[in-house]
Design a protein around this motif. Structure first.
Motif, mmCIF file in Angstrom:
data_model
loop_
_atom_site.group_PDB
_atom_site.id
_atom_site.type_symbol
_atom_site.label_atom_id
_atom_site.label_comp_id
_atom_site.label_asym_id
_atom_site.label_seq_id
_atom_site.Cartn_x
_atom_site.Cartn_y
_atom_site.Cartn_z
ATOM 1 N N VAL A 57 52.844 42.250 36.450
ATOM 2 C CA VAL A 57 52.282 42.552 37.768
ATOM 3 C C VAL A 57 51.334 41.444 38.218
ATOM 4 C CG1 VAL A 57 50.759 44.137 39.026
ATOM 5 C CG2 VAL A 57 52.545 45.054 37.529
ATOM 6 N N LEU A 58 50.486 40.972 37.303
ATOM 7 C CA LEU A 58 49.533 39.910 37.645
ATOM 8 C C LEU A 58 50.247 38.605 37.970
ATOM 9 C CD1 LEU A 58 46.686 40.499 35.015
ATOM 10 C CD2 LEU A 58 46.691 41.083 37.455
ATOM 11 N N LYS A 59 51.354 38.340 37.284
ATOM 12 C CA LYS A 59 52.099 37.112 37.556
ATOM 13 C C LYS A 59 52.697 37.139 38.958
ATOM 14 C CE LYS A 59 55.283 33.881 35.365
ATOM 15 N NZ LYS A 59 56.127 33.605 34.184
ATOM 16 N N VAL A 60 53.251 38.284 39.352
ATOM 17 C CA VAL A 60 53.804 38.422 40.702
ATOM 18 C C VAL A 60 52.692 38.355 41.738
ATOM 19 C CG1 VAL A 60 54.985 40.011 42.285
ATOM 20 C CG2 VAL A 60 55.834 39.706 39.951
ATOM 21 N N TRP A 61 51.578 39.030 41.464
ATOM 22 C CA TRP A 61 50.449 39.041 42.392
ATOM 23 C C TRP A 61 49.865 37.636 42.559
ATOM 24 C CZ3 TRP A 61 48.236 42.553 45.635
ATOM 25 C CH2 TRP A 61 46.963 42.231 46.149
ATOM 26 N N GLY A 62 49.711 36.926 41.444
ATOM 27 C CA GLY A 62 49.111 35.597 41.500
ATOM 28 C C GLY A 62 49.966 34.590 42.237
#
Length: 240
Positions: A57-62
């Motif tokens: 999720v953080l990778k997509v958000w970032g």
């Protein structure tokens, strides 16, 4: 030792194993050690599942992009997780045997919305999340016969294989794994391996154990792609 009984029974040990360990001091009772190990491992997996997909999720958000992630694969994974959670709940299995499916489902729903949102389809993302929530509510309600839930759990095998195959084909075609998180893929692979043991020991359900075995194999393929292909060369190439 009696004050410990309500703390350990039935969460970690059945009555007979508590007596074996703390009254008869048979600390090397193999069947009871298996139960203790499997239940402890099960709760550990459930606790760890709260964060399994956070790196993804953080990778997509970032990156503000779901590039490289197959939307059909995510939708199929949601269906499989919904089937596992509702099956474990309907059969009355301990939460330690199926709880991670619920946490993974919530994180996958978040991932689905982010993929749609960053793809400029926020309204459709919201509609998919609400629609799946309604579907899951019906699935775990008394309105749904146990046979239907069992059938859905049985379909998890082809659903999981198809979901991972779609993502693997997407990775192969683009020559990299896009925003697919290696950390999340590795955790899913390890968790599925551990779940084979806990499913056989805690619930004794061969269907669950087989499902997790197939899931481990499929996640192993994706993990190999992450290691061999790597991420995108430049997710946001500059315009000339």
């Amino acid at each position: 030792m009696e004050p410990l009984r309500p703390l350990l029974v039935p969460f970690l040990l059945p009555e007979r194993c508590f007596d074996e360990f703390f009254l008869r001091f048979h600390l090397l009772n193999v069947p009871c050690l298996k139960i203790l190990l499997s239940k402890g491992l099960g709760y550990g997996i459930v606790a760890g599942s709260v964060l399994v997909k956070v790196p993804q999720v953080l990778k997509v958000w970032g990156s503000r992009s779901g590039g490289g992630l197959s939307l059909p694969a995510v939708l199929l994974e949601l269906l499989a997780l919904g089937g596992s959670a509702s099956y474990g709940c309907a059969r009355g299995f301990p939460f330690s045997a199926w709880g991670e499916s619920l946490f993974l489902l919530l994180q996958t729903l978040t991932l689905l919305f982010l993929i749609e949102h960053f793809g400029g389809r926020t309204a459709r993302g919201l509609l998919l999340v609400v629609g799946f929530g309604a579907f899951l509510g019906v699935l775990v309600s008394p309105l749904t016969p146990l046979g239907v839930v069992t059938l859905l759990q049985g379909l998890n095998l082809p659903i999981i294989v198809l979901s991972r195959l779609l993502q693997a084909v997407t990775n192969h075609r683009q020559g990299h794994t896009g925003q697919l998180s290696g950390v999340t893929t590795g955790l899913l692979f390890g968790g599925a391996l551990a779940r084979i043991f806990t499913s056989l020991t805690v619930s004794g359900d061969l269907l669950l154990a087989t499902t997790f075995g197939v899931s481990a194999a499929c996640n192993g393929v994706l993990l190999a792609q992450v290691l061999l292909l790597g991420g995108p060369r430049d997710p946001h190439p500059k315009k000339e």
